[in-house]
Design a protein around this motif. Sequence first.
Motif, PDB file in Angstrom:
ATOM      1  N   VAL A 110      -5.066  10.639  -5.910  1.00  9.74           N
ATOM      2  CA  VAL A 110      -5.754   9.407  -5.544  1.00  9.74           C
ATOM      3  C   VAL A 110      -7.247   9.670  -5.732  1.00  9.74           C
ATOM      4  O   VAL A 110      -7.857  10.382  -4.953  1.00  9.74           O
ATOM      5  CB  VAL A 110      -5.437   8.999  -4.089  1.00  9.74           C
ATOM      6  CG1 VAL A 110      -6.221   7.775  -3.704  1.00  9.74           C
ATOM      7  CG2 VAL A 110      -3.939   8.759  -3.931  1.00  9.74           C
ATOM      8  N   THR A 121      -8.378  -1.351  -4.145  1.00  5.74           N
ATOM      9  CA  THR A 121      -9.001  -2.138  -3.086  1.00  5.74           C
ATOM     10  C   THR A 121      -9.376  -3.523  -3.596  1.00  5.74           C
ATOM     11  O   THR A 121      -9.152  -4.530  -2.915  1.00  5.74           O
ATOM     12  CB  THR A 121     -10.241  -1.413  -2.535  1.00  5.74           C
ATOM     13  OG1 THR A 121      -9.837  -0.136  -2.041  1.00  5.74           O
ATOM     14  CG2 THR A 121     -10.907  -2.196  -1.425  1.00  5.74           C
ATOM     15  N   TRP A 178      -9.484   4.914  -8.779  1.00  7.07           N
ATOM     16  CA  TRP A 178      -8.200   4.305  -8.434  1.00  7.07           C
ATOM     17  C   TRP A 178      -8.323   3.560  -7.109  1.00  7.07           C
ATOM     18  O   TRP A 178      -7.856   2.432  -6.982  1.00  7.07           O
ATOM     19  CB  TRP A 178      -7.107   5.372  -8.344  1.00  7.07           C
ATOM     20  CG  TRP A 178      -5.769   4.794  -8.028  1.00  7.07           C
ATOM     21  CD1 TRP A 178      -4.840   4.353  -8.925  1.00  7.07           C
ATOM     22  CD2 TRP A 178      -5.214   4.545  -6.727  1.00  7.07           C
ATOM     23  NE1 TRP A 178      -3.749   3.858  -8.262  1.00  7.07           N
ATOM     24  CE2 TRP A 178      -3.947   3.960  -6.914  1.00  7.07           C
ATOM     25  CE3 TRP A 178      -5.663   4.755  -5.426  1.00  7.07           C
ATOM     26  CZ2 TRP A 178      -3.129   3.593  -5.852  1.00  7.07           C
ATOM     27  CZ3 TRP A 178      -4.853   4.386  -4.375  1.00  7.07           C
ATOM     28  CH2 TRP A 178      -3.603   3.817  -4.593  1.00  7.07           C
ATOM     29  N   VAL A 179      -8.949   4.177  -6.125  1.00  8.73           N
ATOM     30  CA  VAL A 179      -9.116   3.547  -4.811  1.00  8.73           C
ATOM     31  C   VAL A 179      -9.933   2.263  -4.941  1.00  8.73           C
ATOM     32  O   VAL A 179      -9.573   1.232  -4.371  1.00  8.73           O
ATOM     33  CB  VAL A 179      -9.781   4.514  -3.804  1.00  8.73           C
ATOM     34  CG1 VAL A 179     -10.151   3.798  -2.517  1.00  8.73           C
ATOM     35  CG2 VAL A 179      -8.858   5.693  -3.519  1.00  8.73           C
ATOM     36  N   VAL A 187       1.095   4.055  -3.086  1.00  8.29           N
ATOM     37  CA  VAL A 187       0.703   5.451  -2.890  1.00  8.29           C
ATOM     38  C   VAL A 187       1.890   6.385  -3.122  1.00  8.29           C
ATOM     39  O   VAL A 187       1.754   7.432  -3.760  1.00  8.29           O
ATOM     40  CB  VAL A 187       0.081   5.657  -1.494  1.00  8.29           C
ATOM     41  CG1 VAL A 187      -0.148   7.128  -1.195  1.00  8.29           C
ATOM     42  CG2 VAL A 187      -1.229   4.884  -1.397  1.00  8.29           C
ATOM     43  N   ILE A 210       0.836  -1.206   0.000  1.00 12.58           N
ATOM     44  CA  ILE A 210       0.000   0.000   0.000  1.00 12.58           C
ATOM     45  C   ILE A 210       0.872   1.258   0.000  1.00 12.58           C
ATOM     46  O   ILE A 210       0.667   2.163  -0.815  1.00 12.58           O
ATOM     47  CB  ILE A 210      -0.960   0.000   1.206  1.00 12.58           C
ATOM     48  CG1 ILE A 210      -1.972  -1.135   1.055  1.00 12.58           C
ATOM     49  CG2 ILE A 210      -1.664   1.346   1.348  1.00 12.58           C
ATOM     50  CD1 ILE A 210      -2.799  -1.400   2.296  1.00 12.58           C
ATOM     51  N   GLY A 213     -11.377   8.294  -6.758  1.00 17.19           N
ATOM     52  CA  GLY A 213     -12.298   7.234  -6.370  1.00 17.19           C
ATOM     53  C   GLY A 213     -12.139   5.957  -7.172  1.00 17.19           C
ATOM     54  O   GLY A 213     -12.140   4.858  -6.615  1.00 17.19           O
TER      55      GLY A 213
END
Length: 71
Positions: free
Chosen positions: A48, A57, A52-53, A37, A33, A50
């Motif tokens: 970063v 995830t 991509w997150v 990042v 992680i 939405g």
Amino acid sequence: MTTARRTTMTMTTEGHDHDQLRRRTTDLIFDVIAGTVVHLAPVSAELVAGLWVATFTTLLEHGLKGIAAEN
């Protein structure tokens, strides 16, 4: 855990107790992680977002097969 110690870890569970493996797995997940990042923000100069997150995830939860299943 130092980098040298991390690189000498074996890929098998033989000779390791459950708590030690759990700690090493937690360290590895954190490293993945943090490294991702760090690469995304200063190296790629991307925010970063939405999508991509959500994709990252899914990758963490299900691996590469989970990413392929979404596409």
